[in-house]
Write an enzyme that holds these catalytic residues in place. Structure first.
Site, PDB file in Angstrom:
ATOM      1  N   LYS A   1       0.819  -1.098  -0.055  1.00 39.79           N
ATOM      2  CA  LYS A   1       0.006  -0.031  -0.061  1.00 39.79           C
ATOM      3  C   LYS A   1       0.787   1.225  -0.061  1.00 39.79           C
ATOM      4  CE  LYS A   1      -4.507   0.183   2.470  1.00 39.79           C
ATOM      5  NZ  LYS A   1      -4.999   0.226   3.753  1.00 39.79           N
TER       6      LYS A   1
HETATM    7  O1  G3P Z   1      -7.926   0.426   5.623  1.00 41.26           O
HETATM    8  C1  G3P Z   1      -8.027   1.731   5.678  1.00 41.26           C
HETATM    9  C2  G3P Z   1      -9.392   2.235   5.740  1.00 41.26           C
HETATM   10  O2  G3P Z   1     -10.286   1.464   5.808  1.00 41.26           O
HETATM   11  C3  G3P Z   1      -9.771   3.220   7.168  1.00 41.26           C
HETATM   12  O3  G3P Z   1     -10.963   3.251   7.530  1.00 41.26           O
HETATM   13  O4  G3P Z   1     -12.524   3.852   9.233  1.00 41.26           O
HETATM   14  O5  G3P Z   1     -10.065   4.797   9.666  1.00 41.26           O
HETATM   15  O6  G3P Z   1     -11.612   5.769   7.872  1.00 41.26           O
HETATM   16  P1  G3P Z   1     -11.380   4.560   8.845  1.00 41.26           P
END
Ligand code: G3P
Length: 220
Positions: free
Chosen positions: A87
């Protein structure tokens, strides 16, 4: 649509893998930091453990922010296991690193995508996945799913092979909307996977079936 789990928690990954419908895992530095005490010494072993549990793409993120550092880190990550997808953040440096690494055969997931323009760039850079963060867009009063639809349209227009990986999923409706839009992958946090099963009418219906069954047993 492929289902990935968005966590680095080993127990949660095992639980989801046991369902038999899990296709992969996504992690990020925040998710890893929640699960290990020292990222320096434990990151690699933790990733290897995840790769042992799930036989599918496992995203692991670099922490370097300049091009050359990202390339070095990405190569190290990709050596850990053949299923590792690296990533990279969608920045100018991330994009340059993506071009170089993708040409060298390393699978790249370009993360922190918040616009269709960024998604167009990452497809041109040869990313295997583009990860729009829809929940974070919803948080600032943008409709995250509209971005997913735009990206899918752009990729279809030009036959870009980059897969749209819907990330920052906050609730089951996001999963359904991703499927309706035709996203390739959705990465789901464990708590949202649990909610996908839930329907009060299922619980009520099952309770009633079992009560009727029990009544009939007593009659007999
Ligand atoms: O994998 C990263 C992403 O899904 C992060 O999610 O909930 O931290 O915005 P969030």
């Amino acid at each position: 649509m492929k289902f990935f789990i968005d966590t680095a928690n080993i127990e949660k990954i095992k639980e989801a893998a046991a369902l038999g419908i899990l296709d992969g895992v996504t992690t990020n530095p925040s998710l890893i930091a929640k699960e290990v005490t020292d990222v320096e010494t434990e990151f690699e072993a933790h990733l290897k453990e995840i790769c042992r549990i799930v036989d599918g793409p496992i995203s692991a993120e670099v922490t370097a922010i300049e091009h050359q550092g990202m390339v070095v880190e990405a190569k190290q990550l990709s050596q850990i296991h053949p299923n590792i997808v690296v990533k990279l953040p969608t920045t100018r440096d991330g994009l340059k690193a993506c071009v170089e690494l993708a040409r060298g055969g390393i699978q790249i997931n370009m993360t922190l995508v918040f616009s269709a323009a960024q998604a167009l760039l990452v497809a041109k850079a040869g990313a295997a996945y583009a990860s729009p963060f829809i929940g974070r867009l919803d948080d600032i009063s943008h409709v995250g799913m509209e971005l997913v639809q735009d990206i899918l349209q752009i990729y279809e227009n030009y036959d870009y092979p980059t897969q749209v990986l819907v990330a920052s999923v906050r609730h089951p409706v996001h999963v359904v909307e991703a499927a309706l839009a035709g996203a390739d992958v959705v990465t789901i946090p464990p708590a949202v996977i649990d909610k996908l099963f839930k329907h009060p009418l299922t619980d009520i219906g099952l309770e009633r079936f079992l009560a009727d069954w029990e009544k009939s047993r007593k009659r007999g």
